[in-house]
Scaffold this active site. Sequence first.
Site, PDB file in Angstrom:
ATOM      1  N   HIS A  68     -10.305  56.232 -91.963  1.00 23.48           N
ATOM      2  CA  HIS A  68      -9.694  57.160 -90.911  1.00 23.48           C
ATOM      3  C   HIS A  68     -10.614  58.560 -91.287  1.00 23.48           C
ATOM      4  O   HIS A  68     -10.896  58.551 -92.198  1.00 23.48           O
ATOM      5  CB  HIS A  68      -8.218  57.452 -90.926  1.00 23.48           C
ATOM      6  CG  HIS A  68      -7.467  56.262 -90.411  1.00 23.48           C
ATOM      7  ND1 HIS A  68      -6.433  56.568 -90.152  1.00 23.48           N
ATOM      8  CD2 HIS A  68      -7.524  55.164 -90.170  1.00 23.48           C
ATOM      9  CE1 HIS A  68      -5.496  55.411 -89.662  1.00 23.48           C
ATOM     10  NE2 HIS A  68      -6.472  54.587 -89.901  1.00 23.48           N
ATOM     11  N   GLU A  70      -9.609  61.576 -91.608  1.00 29.93           N
ATOM     12  CA  GLU A  70      -9.005  62.388 -92.444  1.00 29.93           C
ATOM     13  C   GLU A  70      -9.447  61.616 -93.891  1.00 29.93           C
ATOM     14  O   GLU A  70      -9.836  62.489 -94.812  1.00 29.93           O
ATOM     15  CB  GLU A  70      -7.671  62.439 -92.215  1.00 29.93           C
ATOM     16  CG  GLU A  70      -7.271  63.025 -91.250  1.00 29.93           C
ATOM     17  CD  GLU A  70      -6.748  62.015 -90.038  1.00 29.93           C
ATOM     18  OE1 GLU A  70      -5.749  62.225 -89.461  1.00 29.93           O
ATOM     19  OE2 GLU A  70      -7.574  61.119 -89.790  1.00 29.93           O
ATOM     20  N   CYS A  98      -1.791  60.077 -89.256  1.00 35.11           N
ATOM     21  CA  CYS A  98      -1.129  58.827 -89.178  1.00 35.11           C
ATOM     22  C   CYS A  98      -0.136  59.015 -90.476  1.00 35.11           C
ATOM     23  O   CYS A  98      -0.476  59.894 -91.152  1.00 35.11           O
ATOM     24  CB  CYS A  98      -1.806  57.901 -88.965  1.00 35.11           C
ATOM     25  SG  CYS A  98      -2.706  57.335 -90.606  1.00 35.11           S
ATOM     26  N   CYS A 101      -2.428  58.815 -93.634  1.00 36.99           N
ATOM     27  CA  CYS A 101      -3.273  60.222 -93.790  1.00 36.99           C
ATOM     28  C   CYS A 101      -2.510  61.405 -94.035  1.00 36.99           C
ATOM     29  O   CYS A 101      -2.881  62.093 -95.003  1.00 36.99           O
ATOM     30  CB  CYS A 101      -4.229  60.354 -92.568  1.00 36.99           C
ATOM     31  SG  CYS A 101      -5.326  59.313 -92.152  1.00 36.99           S
TER      32      CYS A 101
END
Length: 166
Positions: A68, A70, A98, A101
């Site tokens: 992801h 992040e 999410c 993260c």
Amino acid sequence: MKDDILQPDLSHLSEGAQHEHWMREAIAEAYKAEALGEVPIGAVIVQHNRIIGRGYNLRETTLDSTAHAEMVAIRQASEAIGAWRLLDCSLYVTLEPCPMCAGAIVQSRVPRVIYGTADPKAGCAGTLMNLLQEPRFNHRTEVVADILQLECSTMLTQFFRRLRKK
């Protein structure tokens, strides 16, 4: 890759204008993801007026569910400063983090997260739950929501609209 060039002095700008400046950097990262056919989510980590980590969604490209925006930015920032604690940093991301993260943000001690648009399906910075400010954790993160919200949400909406047409 970290930016070795200092960004322009933003101290004369309001806090909101500074947030918009850095969010535009995160949006630029999201466009890199989109160019690869990835969901357009981007992130930057800023420390002392300098981007020390950049990331964009790479799950499909790398076949890695942890890739992801992040997570990529956190790894890069940690490498840039030679530490896992990202103190004195702000993480800007186009979509609300999410659970994975949010957990990484707490674990890396990021003091502030600024996001563009809420994630009604997985948002853990206040939408579904708030892992970033969970009082039972040893670290809590300040959250600033809805910076350039329309631009961030429109980018995602248009991406998924085009995907459904294919």
